[in-house]
Design a protein around this motif. Structure first.
Motif, PDB file in Angstrom:
ATOM      1  N   VAL A  17       0.869  -1.179   0.000  1.00 49.43           N
ATOM      2  CA  VAL A  17       0.000   0.000   0.000  1.00 49.43           C
ATOM      3  C   VAL A  17       0.902   1.225   0.000  1.00 49.43           C
ATOM      4  O   VAL A  17       1.839   1.305   0.790  1.00 49.43           O
ATOM      5  N   ARG A  18       0.615   2.160  -0.874  1.00 52.14           N
ATOM      6  CA  ARG A  18       1.390   3.404  -0.938  1.00 52.14           C
ATOM      7  C   ARG A  18       0.461   4.563  -0.632  1.00 52.14           C
ATOM      8  O   ARG A  18      -0.583   4.707  -1.259  1.00 52.14           O
ATOM      9  N   ILE A  19       0.872   5.374   0.318  1.00 51.05           N
ATOM     10  CA  ILE A  19       0.096   6.546   0.726  1.00 51.05           C
ATOM     11  C   ILE A  19       0.935   7.772   0.403  1.00 51.05           C
ATOM     12  O   ILE A  19       2.092   7.859   0.806  1.00 51.05           O
ATOM     13  N   ILE A  20       0.357   8.710  -0.312  1.00 43.41           N
ATOM     14  CA  ILE A  20       1.037   9.967  -0.613  1.00 43.41           C
ATOM     15  C   ILE A  20       0.162  11.078  -0.032  1.00 43.41           C
ATOM     16  O   ILE A  20      -1.027  11.159  -0.348  1.00 43.41           O
ATOM     17  N   GLU A  25       1.459  13.789   9.096  1.00 36.12           N
ATOM     18  CA  GLU A  25       0.323  13.488   9.977  1.00 36.12           C
ATOM     19  C   GLU A  25      -0.821  12.838   9.194  1.00 36.12           C
ATOM     20  O   GLU A  25      -1.449  11.893   9.664  1.00 36.12           O
ATOM     21  N   ALA A  26      -1.098  13.351   7.999  1.00 37.25           N
ATOM     22  CA  ALA A  26      -2.170  12.779   7.182  1.00 37.25           C
ATOM     23  C   ALA A  26      -1.825  11.356   6.756  1.00 37.25           C
ATOM     24  O   ALA A  26      -2.664  10.457   6.808  1.00 37.25           O
ATOM     25  N   ALA A  27      -0.583  11.129   6.351  1.00 38.14           N
ATOM     26  CA  ALA A  27      -0.151   9.784   5.953  1.00 38.14           C
ATOM     27  C   ALA A  27      -0.235   8.827   7.132  1.00 38.14           C
ATOM     28  O   ALA A  27      -0.711   7.697   6.998  1.00 38.14           O
ATOM     29  N   ARG A  28       0.191   9.268   8.314  1.00 38.20           N
ATOM     30  CA  ARG A  28       0.136   8.415   9.512  1.00 38.20           C
ATOM     31  C   ARG A  28      -1.297   8.095   9.904  1.00 38.20           C
ATOM     32  O   ARG A  28      -1.592   7.007  10.379  1.00 38.20           O
ATOM     33  N   ALA A  29      -2.231   9.042   9.715  1.00 38.43           N
ATOM     34  CA  ALA A  29      -3.637   8.797  10.058  1.00 38.43           C
ATOM     35  C   ALA A  29      -4.221   7.674   9.199  1.00 38.43           C
ATOM     36  O   ALA A  29      -4.919   6.795   9.700  1.00 38.43           O
ATOM     37  N   VAL A  30      -3.900   7.684   7.909  1.00 33.90           N
ATOM     38  CA  VAL A  30      -4.380   6.620   7.017  1.00 33.90           C
ATOM     39  C   VAL A  30      -3.732   5.293   7.395  1.00 33.90           C
ATOM     40  O   VAL A  30      -4.394   4.256   7.455  1.00 33.90           O
ATOM     41  N   ALA A  31      -2.431   5.308   7.668  1.00 36.32           N
ATOM     42  CA  ALA A  31      -1.727   4.090   8.065  1.00 36.32           C
ATOM     43  C   ALA A  31      -2.319   3.512   9.346  1.00 36.32           C
ATOM     44  O   ALA A  31      -2.440   2.292   9.486  1.00 36.32           O
ATOM     45  N   GLU A  32      -2.721   4.362  10.280  1.00 37.84           N
ATOM     46  CA  GLU A  32      -3.311   3.891  11.538  1.00 37.84           C
ATOM     47  C   GLU A  32      -4.623   3.142  11.291  1.00 37.84           C
ATOM     48  O   GLU A  32      -4.887   2.115  11.915  1.00 37.84           O
ATOM     49  N   VAL A  33      -5.428   3.627  10.378  1.00 38.58           N
ATOM     50  CA  VAL A  33      -6.679   2.932  10.037  1.00 38.58           C
ATOM     51  C   VAL A  33      -6.370   1.548   9.469  1.00 38.58           C
ATOM     52  O   VAL A  33      -6.997   0.554   9.839  1.00 38.58           O
ATOM     53  N   LEU A  34      -5.383   1.471   8.584  1.00 34.18           N
ATOM     54  CA  LEU A  34      -4.998   0.178   8.009  1.00 34.18           C
ATOM     55  C   LEU A  34      -4.466  -0.773   9.075  1.00 34.18           C
ATOM     56  O   LEU A  34      -4.740  -1.970   9.045  1.00 34.18           O
ATOM     57  N   ARG A  35      -3.730  -0.240  10.045  1.00 33.83           N
ATOM     58  CA  ARG A  35      -3.196  -1.076  11.135  1.00 33.83           C
ATOM     59  C   ARG A  35      -4.303  -1.707  11.962  1.00 33.83           C
ATOM     60  O   ARG A  35      -4.124  -2.770  12.537  1.00 33.83           O
ATOM     61  N   ARG A  36      -5.446  -1.051  12.048  1.00 32.07           N
ATOM     62  CA  ARG A  36      -6.576  -1.588  12.811  1.00 32.07           C
ATOM     63  C   ARG A  36      -7.292  -2.700  12.052  1.00 32.07           C
ATOM     64  O   ARG A  36      -8.054  -3.452  12.629  1.00 32.07           O
ATOM     65  N   ALA A  48       8.218  13.127  -0.265  1.00 31.59           N
ATOM     66  CA  ALA A  48       7.566  13.225  -1.573  1.00 31.59           C
ATOM     67  C   ALA A  48       7.860  14.602  -2.154  1.00 31.59           C
ATOM     68  O   ALA A  48       8.356  15.497  -1.469  1.00 31.59           O
ATOM     69  N   SER A  49       7.555  14.750  -3.426  1.00 31.57           N
ATOM     70  CA  SER A  49       7.778  16.052  -4.058  1.00 31.57           C
ATOM     71  C   SER A  49       6.911  17.108  -3.380  1.00 31.57           C
ATOM     72  O   SER A  49       5.895  16.807  -2.765  1.00 31.57           O
ATOM     73  N   ASP A  50       7.327  18.348  -3.468  1.00 30.24           N
ATOM     74  CA  ASP A  50       6.608  19.491  -2.881  1.00 30.24           C
ATOM     75  C   ASP A  50       6.475  19.402  -1.366  1.00 30.24           C
ATOM     76  O   ASP A  50       5.517  19.910  -0.793  1.00 30.24           O
ATOM     77  N   GLY A  51       7.393  18.702  -0.704  1.00 32.83           N
ATOM     78  CA  GLY A  51       7.393  18.650   0.758  1.00 32.83           C
ATOM     79  C   GLY A  51       6.414  17.671   1.366  1.00 32.83           C
ATOM     80  O   GLY A  51       6.222  17.647   2.571  1.00 32.83           O
ATOM     81  N   GLY A  52       5.792  16.841   0.564  1.00 33.06           N
ATOM     82  CA  GLY A  52       4.840  15.860   1.076  1.00 33.06           C
ATOM     83  C   GLY A  52       5.535  14.631   1.639  1.00 33.06           C
ATOM     84  O   GLY A  52       6.763  14.595   1.787  1.00 33.06           O
ATOM     85  N   THR A  53       4.749  13.621   1.961  1.00 27.13           N
ATOM     86  CA  THR A  53       5.258  12.376   2.537  1.00 27.13           C
ATOM     87  C   THR A  53       4.708  11.188   1.765  1.00 27.13           C
ATOM     88  O   THR A  53       3.546  11.178   1.391  1.00 27.13           O
ATOM     89  N   ARG A  54       5.578  10.203   1.528  1.00 30.78           N
ATOM     90  CA  ARG A  54       5.154   8.923   0.949  1.00 30.78           C
ATOM     91  C   ARG A  54       5.367   7.857   2.012  1.00 30.78           C
ATOM     92  O   ARG A  54       6.443   7.758   2.580  1.00 30.78           O
ATOM     93  N   LEU A  55       4.338   7.083   2.268  1.00 31.95           N
ATOM     94  CA  LEU A  55       4.427   5.968   3.195  1.00 31.95           C
ATOM     95  C   LEU A  55       4.169   4.700   2.412  1.00 31.95           C
ATOM     96  O   LEU A  55       3.191   4.612   1.666  1.00 31.95           O
TER      97      LEU A  55
END
Length: 88
Positions: A17-20, A25-36, A48-55
């Motif tokens: 699963v790739r989260i961009i 914080e937004a990426a971690r929130a989605v990852a937390e739902v998947l962990r449950r 990620a580009s433009d200062g974002g995060t890829r998980l």
């Protein structure tokens, strides 16, 4: 997204699963739902580009819990069916 020859498929019973997201914080929130919902999470984080995060997460789809288990059971395709023409 086209798969490159160097990209390996996850093992049977697992999914990548790739989260961009614009923020970690937004990426971690989605990852937390998947962990449950899924066991066996391996997490890797990249800028990620433009200062974002890829998980990138690896989930164990054979050890799904709660709502994910119900959804996976109900969504299994009958044998002999493939992707829709717009999903190839």
């Amino acid at each position: 997204m086209k798969r490159t020859q160097t990209e390996m498929l996850p093992s049977v019973g697992h999914a990548e699963v790739r989260i961009i997201a614009a923020s970690p914080e937004a990426a971690r929130a989605v990852a937390e739902v998947l962990r449950r919902c899924f066991a066996g999470m391996e997490q890797r984080s990249y800028p990620a580009s433009d200062g974002g995060t890829r998980l990138h997460l690896t989930v164990d789809t054979e050890s799904a819990a709660g709502p994910a288990r119900s959804w996976l059971t109900a969504s299994r395709s009958p044998a002999g069916t493939g992707a829709h023409t717009d999903e190839v």
